[in-house]
Write a protein that holds these residues in place. Structure first.
Motif, PDB file in Angstrom:
ATOM      1  N   GLY A  36       0.854  -1.181   0.000  1.00  0.00           N
ATOM      2  CA  GLY A  36       0.000   0.000   0.000  1.00  0.00           C
ATOM      3  C   GLY A  36       0.888   1.229   0.000  1.00  0.00           C
ATOM      4  N   LEU A  37       0.582   2.182  -0.856  1.00  0.00           N
ATOM      5  CA  LEU A  37       1.396   3.400  -0.927  1.00  0.00           C
ATOM      6  C   LEU A  37       0.467   4.611  -0.967  1.00  0.00           C
ATOM      7  CD1 LEU A  37       4.015   5.083  -1.558  1.00  0.00           C
ATOM      8  CD2 LEU A  37       3.675   4.469  -3.953  1.00  0.00           C
ATOM      9  N   LEU A  87       5.189  13.806   0.502  1.00  0.00           N
ATOM     10  CA  LEU A  87       5.568  12.878   1.565  1.00  0.00           C
ATOM     11  C   LEU A  87       4.729  11.628   1.378  1.00  0.00           C
ATOM     12  CD1 LEU A  87       5.514  15.313   4.629  1.00  0.00           C
ATOM     13  CD2 LEU A  87       7.533  14.542   3.363  1.00  0.00           C
ATOM     14  N   TYR A  88       5.314  10.472   1.678  1.00  0.00           N
ATOM     15  CA  TYR A  88       4.537   9.249   1.461  1.00  0.00           C
ATOM     16  C   TYR A  88       4.754   8.231   2.570  1.00  0.00           C
ATOM     17  CZ  TYR A  88       9.023   7.446  -0.198  1.00  0.00           C
ATOM     18  OH  TYR A  88      10.332   7.081  -0.277  1.00  0.00           O
ATOM     19  N   LEU A  89       3.828   7.295   2.625  1.00  0.00           N
ATOM     20  CA  LEU A  89       3.874   6.170   3.558  1.00  0.00           C
ATOM     21  C   LEU A  89       3.673   4.901   2.749  1.00  0.00           C
ATOM     22  CD1 LEU A  89       1.626   7.014   6.630  1.00  0.00           C
ATOM     23  CD2 LEU A  89       4.004   6.263   6.700  1.00  0.00           C
ATOM     24  N   LYS A  90       4.395   3.864   3.134  1.00  0.00           N
ATOM     25  CA  LYS A  90       4.318   2.636   2.358  1.00  0.00           C
ATOM     26  C   LYS A  90       4.321   1.460   3.324  1.00  0.00           C
ATOM     27  CE  LYS A  90       7.792   2.359  -0.537  1.00  0.00           C
ATOM     28  NZ  LYS A  90       8.574   2.788  -1.702  1.00  0.00           N
ATOM     29  N   ILE A  91       3.509   0.481   3.042  1.00  0.00           N
ATOM     30  CA  ILE A  91       3.526  -0.729   3.851  1.00  0.00           C
ATOM     31  C   ILE A  91       3.602  -1.909   2.890  1.00  0.00           C
ATOM     32  CG2 ILE A  91       0.993  -0.679   4.069  1.00  0.00           C
ATOM     33  CD1 ILE A  91       1.443  -1.946   6.872  1.00  0.00           C
ATOM     34  N   MET A 109       7.553   2.024   5.501  1.00  0.00           N
ATOM     35  CA  MET A 109       8.468   3.040   5.030  1.00  0.00           C
ATOM     36  C   MET A 109       7.778   4.391   4.984  1.00  0.00           C
ATOM     37  SD  MET A 109      10.460   3.365   1.415  1.00  0.00           S
ATOM     38  CE  MET A 109      12.028   2.563   1.436  1.00  0.00           C
ATOM     39  N   ALA A 110       8.539   5.417   5.361  1.00  0.00           N
ATOM     40  CA  ALA A 110       8.049   6.780   5.211  1.00  0.00           C
ATOM     41  C   ALA A 110       9.134   7.547   4.478  1.00  0.00           C
ATOM     42  CB  ALA A 110       7.791   7.400   6.575  1.00  0.00           C
ATOM     43  N   GLY A 111       8.731   8.442   3.607  1.00  0.00           N
ATOM     44  CA  GLY A 111       9.747   9.173   2.858  1.00  0.00           C
ATOM     45  C   GLY A 111       9.188  10.421   2.230  1.00  0.00           C
ATOM     46  N   GLY A 112      10.036  11.083   1.462  1.00  0.00           N
ATOM     47  CA  GLY A 112       9.596  12.300   0.812  1.00  0.00           C
ATOM     48  C   GLY A 112      10.440  12.672  -0.380  1.00  0.00           C
ATOM     49  N   ASN A 113       9.867  13.538  -1.213  1.00  0.00           N
ATOM     50  CA  ASN A 113      10.562  14.062  -2.387  1.00  0.00           C
ATOM     51  C   ASN A 113      10.391  15.578  -2.381  1.00  0.00           C
ATOM     52  OD1 ASN A 113      11.223  11.504  -4.064  1.00  0.00           O
ATOM     53  ND2 ASN A 113       9.086  11.241  -3.473  1.00  0.00           N
ATOM     54  N   ILE A 114      11.486  16.295  -2.285  1.00  0.00           N
ATOM     55  CA  ILE A 114      11.423  17.750  -2.164  1.00  0.00           C
ATOM     56  C   ILE A 114      12.231  18.385  -3.307  1.00  0.00           C
ATOM     57  CG2 ILE A 114      11.907  19.737  -0.652  1.00  0.00           C
ATOM     58  CD1 ILE A 114       9.831  17.787   0.550  1.00  0.00           C
ATOM     59  N   GLN A 147       8.123   9.115 -13.363  1.00  0.00           N
ATOM     60  CA  GLN A 147       6.943   9.436 -12.564  1.00  0.00           C
ATOM     61  C   GLN A 147       6.926   8.591 -11.281  1.00  0.00           C
ATOM     62  OE1 GLN A 147       2.864  10.534 -14.055  1.00  0.00           O
ATOM     63  NE2 GLN A 147       2.617   8.342 -13.688  1.00  0.00           N
ATOM     64  N   SER A 148       7.136   7.274 -11.436  1.00  0.00           N
ATOM     65  CA  SER A 148       7.172   6.395 -10.264  1.00  0.00           C
ATOM     66  C   SER A 148       8.271   6.815  -9.296  1.00  0.00           C
ATOM     67  CB  SER A 148       7.444   4.947 -10.696  1.00  0.00           C
ATOM     68  OG  SER A 148       6.335   4.439 -11.373  1.00  0.00           O
ATOM     69  N   PHE A 149       9.399   7.191  -9.885  1.00  0.00           N
ATOM     70  CA  PHE A 149      10.564   7.574  -9.102  1.00  0.00           C
ATOM     71  C   PHE A 149      10.286   8.787  -8.221  1.00  0.00           C
ATOM     72  CE2 PHE A 149      14.770   9.855  -9.118  1.00  0.00           C
ATOM     73  CZ  PHE A 149      15.471   8.922  -8.393  1.00  0.00           C
ATOM     74  N   LEU A 150       9.459   9.711  -8.725  1.00  0.00           N
ATOM     75  CA  LEU A 150       9.264  10.986  -8.036  1.00  0.00           C
ATOM     76  C   LEU A 150       8.114  10.973  -7.031  1.00  0.00           C
ATOM     77  CD1 LEU A 150       9.685  13.343 -11.147  1.00  0.00           C
ATOM     78  CD2 LEU A 150      11.426  12.745  -9.467  1.00  0.00           C
ATOM     79  N   ILE A 151       7.320   9.900  -7.026  1.00  0.00           N
ATOM     80  CA  ILE A 151       6.168   9.886  -6.124  1.00  0.00           C
ATOM     81  C   ILE A 151       6.290   8.848  -5.021  1.00  0.00           C
ATOM     82  CG2 ILE A 151       4.530  10.868  -7.790  1.00  0.00           C
ATOM     83  CD1 ILE A 151       3.548   8.021  -8.338  1.00  0.00           C
ATOM     84  N   GLY A 152       7.425   8.181  -4.904  1.00  0.00           N
ATOM     85  CA  GLY A 152       7.649   7.314  -3.755  1.00  0.00           C
ATOM     86  C   GLY A 152       7.472   5.822  -3.981  1.00  0.00           C
ATOM     87  N   ARG A 153       7.280   5.405  -5.251  1.00  0.00           N
ATOM     88  CA  ARG A 153       7.234   3.957  -5.482  1.00  0.00           C
ATOM     89  C   ARG A 153       8.620   3.364  -5.242  1.00  0.00           C
ATOM     90  NH1 ARG A 153       3.802   4.664 -10.707  1.00  0.00           N
ATOM     91  NH2 ARG A 153       1.695   4.684  -9.835  1.00  0.00           N
ATOM     92  N   GLN A 154       8.674   2.049  -5.069  1.00  0.00           N
ATOM     93  CA  GLN A 154       9.957   1.375  -4.841  1.00  0.00           C
ATOM     94  C   GLN A 154      10.962   1.722  -5.942  1.00  0.00           C
ATOM     95  OE1 GLN A 154       9.996  -2.884  -4.301  1.00  0.00           O
ATOM     96  NE2 GLN A 154       8.012  -2.866  -3.306  1.00  0.00           N
TER      97      GLN A 154
END
Lengths: 431, 266
Positions: free
Chosen positions: A36-37, A423-427, A399-404, A134-141
């Motif tokens: 889940g992302l 900012l994103y959350l991933k499980i 996982m929690a992370g962000g792209n600034i 696009q995937s790279f910038l929004i927090g996908r693996q």
């Protein structure tokens, strides 16, 4: 991708598996994950008009079977996009058969596959294979940065080194922001825009002469890997514009390059260079098609403490025929102004980029803290990606992370994304 | 009674003889131990289960196949590891060219992105895949890095007669300040190790939990490293081992890193 295509592929895989049954172990290995992302945009006034660049549930399944000299592998993603509740997507990441012909020291890999080569850490010169920014910038693996392609890869190992040829019959572009999840700079509008202003690029016709071919030679010399590269195909991002037909397209491209990588001073050093031959604008006098350029990078990585690794990279890019570019820019400006459009952006002759990656692992490597920063001194823009991952068990991780993003101008590589900070959350549950 | 004294005499003579032959040189013993432990046969193919058990008793499990080839006896070696579990590292491959005189060369291949990565190998003490074994524990610390003295010749570990050796690093700053090793008198395998820090405090304990004969070679088939401070331990279980399978050196190249040698890796 529609259901018929998928069932066809599954049929094909099962068929291959049966055909190769004689040399295959009769065991089928499988695994995968559920993830889940959820990502939230933190800037106001993003022209995408959506607060969540990503909200999705993903199921990845892996299937594998192999014998001594052959292997069949498939990896397929089922995605439910939570933003657009009616949207289910199927993404065939990999589906290939791999076999060796040992008498001639050759390995073949045929089918949908991920292709990577080159030495840069998130900077690509000779790796001209499709990427999903696009995937790279929004927090996908991280694995989703590489987009799959349908290809034939032949590797030939000799005493002089190894030779690899990759043939890609069907052009596969990079996946770049479309204004839906992420806003971007629109040159003709002269501003950062959302999906309403997105112009879908026109892909090259699907015919034999438009096939892409990539070549690699590599050998080990005293612990260093030396490599040479060549590519004939297209720019993977739409850096061509046809003002008459008013369409965005992927210009033809050749790339020639080389790299070196090995151990120096207890760390790893890498060097890579390449010449980008823009075949549809060899003289550089068409403003609307990217000029040819020279690109180079150097990087060094080492462990600075136990479970702490850091690296530093410099890259340099120089446009070829800058005089021609300047002239063509003046003409384009006059034209644009006469049409009542904003004056087009004038690129610098050179572009420099510094990157650094820091990875720290804690608690018996169950916690990973990662930071990757891009900063361009020439364009005065920056992009920082960071994340913290906790592996609760072998199966479950959070996982929690962000792209600034930041930039002085809205038209630079990272500057155009300044309204996309997220900012994103991933499980993730692996099985 | 008479019989008993004769056998006692024989034991005493054998013991004296054994001491005369073997007890001479601590460094020689450590070398023999190193060879028995890390260089058994010319090559080795093993299927391994690794259990990392934290202080709460929670287990994490890694399963992998490991290939080893000795290039020079007691010197260069090449290692290849194919991970099966857990899911997030499944199909990952890892290769080491061990060079006792220089830094090792390490490669990692991530199949999901078709990426070959060179890893820096400066820090041999970092943990191997999050376990309590370090890279050095897995591929071996060369005996010439320490000075060795025999502390005792009459030790017993799990009913096996052992020498006790004390080793101190020659280099000033190292991962330990003293290591005690109990070496099996019969096989020279390390039966137990204790690592002490610069304050003289015990912080790591290695134990050989299970010893078996495989292809005529006496092998530790189960071993544990306990981290005393973290109250965590890792057990490595060899589910299968084969020696002298006739591995070729070209297995240990980028070709096979990308295309696992299925002959050995099922």
């Amino acid at each position: 991708m529609n259901l018929r295509k998928i069932s066809l592929i599954i049929l094909l895989l099962v068929g291959l598996w049966n055909i190769s049954g004689t040399s295959m172990a009769q065991e089928l290995y499988w695994g995968g994950f559920v993830e889940g992302l959820w990502g939230a945009g933190i800037d106001d006034n993003n022209p995408t008009g959506r607060d969540y660049p990503v909200a999705e549930t993903r199921l990845q399944l892996r299937l594998e079977s192999f014998g001594d000299n052959a292997e069949v592998f498939g990896r397929i993603d089922f995605v439910q996009d939570g933003f657009d509740s009616s949207n289910y997507d199927v993404d065939l990441r990999e589906a290939y058969i791999k076999f060796s012909v040992n008498s001639v020291n050759m390995d073949f890999k045929v089918g949908r596959q991920i292709l990577t080569w080159g030495t840069g850490d998130l900077i690509f010169i000779n790796d001209v294979f499709a990427k999903d920014y696009q995937s790279f910038l929004i927090g996908r693996q991280d694995q989703y940065l590489k987009a799959p392609q349908t290809a034939v890869r032949v590797e030939w190992y000799t005493g002089l080194g190894s030779f690899t040829v990759v043939g890609i019959p069907d052009f596969e572009p990079n996946i770049t922001p479309t204004g839906d999840r992420l806003s971007f700079f629109h040159p003709n509008k002269g501003k950062i825009v959302g999906a309403a202003d997105y112009m879908a690029p026109v892909e090259p016709d699907n015919k034999f002469e438009n096939s892409e071919v990539a070549f690699n030679y590599s050998r080990m010399v005293k612990g260093f890997t030396l490599a040479g590269y060549a590519y004939r195909g297209f720019y993977k991002s739409p850096v061509g514009f046809d003002p008459v037909g008013y369409r965005v397209f992927y210009p033809r491209l050749n790339v020639f390059g080389a790299s070196l990588r090995g151990q120096v001073y207890g760390g790893i050093l890498w060097l890579e260079g390449g010449y980008f031959d823009s075949r549809e604008d060899r003289d550089g006098n068409n403003y609307f098609i990217e000029n040819s350029s020279m690109k180079g990078l150097v990087g060094f990585e080492r462990q600075v403490a136990t479970d702490l690794t850091a690296n530093l990279q410099f890259s340099y890019e120089q446009m070829v025929d800058y005089d021609q570019y300047e002239t063509s820019h003046t003409q384009a400006s006059d034209f644009a102004i006469s049409m009542g459009m904003p004056a087009p952006v004038k690129a610098e002759e050179t572009r420099t980029l510094v990157t650094s990656r820091w990875t720290k692992m804690l608690n018996s490597q169950t916690i990973t803290i990662s930071l990757f920063g891009f900063y361009s001194p020439s364009e005065e823009d920056a992009y920082v990606r960071f994340s913290a991952e906790y592996k609760y068990s072998d199966e479950l991780s959070l996982m929690a992370g962000g792209n600034i993003f930041d930039g002085k101008d809205p038209y630079t590589q990272w500057g155009q994304f300044t309204l996309n900070d997220n900012l994103y959350l991933k499980i993730n549950y692996g099985f | 009674m008479k019989k008993f004294s004769i056998s006692l005499m024989i034991v005493a003579i054998v013991a004296m003889f054994a001491q005369g032959v073997w007890a001479g040189d601590a460094e020689d013993l450590m070398k023999k131990s190193h060879m028995a432990y890390y260089y058994a046969g010319d090559d080795g193919l093993s299927k391994v289960t690794m259990k990392i058990i934290n202080k709460k008793g929670k287990e994490r499990i890694r399963e992998f196949t490991m290939l080893r080839l000795d290039i020079t006896e007691g010197g260069e070696q090449k290692y290849y590891t194919y991970f099966k579990k857990p899911s997030d590292v499944s199909r990952l491959t890892f290769m080491v060219w061990k060079n006792p005189d220089a830094n090792d060369d390490r490669w990692l291949y991530v199949p999901a992105v078709d990426l070959i990565k060179r890893l820096s190998a400066d820090d041999k003490n970092s943990s191997f895949v999050g376990s309590d074994f370090s890279y050095e524990d897995v591929s071996g610390r060369h005996w010439t890095e320490d000075t060795h003295t025999i502390v005792s010749e009459n030790e017993t570990v799990n009913d096996r007669a052992a020498f006790l050796i004390s080793s101190k690093p020659k280099q000033e700053k190292d991962s330990f300040s003293e290591k005690k090793t109990w070496i099996d008198k019969e096989t020279f395998l390390p039966l137990k190790e204790e690592y002490y820090n610069d304050k003289g405090k015990l912080f790591r304990i290695f134990t050989a939990d299970k010893i078996e004969e495989i292809d005529g070679i006496i092998t530790i088939t189960q071993r544990t490293m306990e981290n005393v401070k973290k109250k965590q331990r890792t057990t490595i279980i060899f589910d299968s081992i084969e020696y002298n399978v006739g591995m070729k050196e070209n297995i240990f190249t980028e070709r096979y890193l990308k295309n696992p040698p299925r002959k050995y890796i099922k």
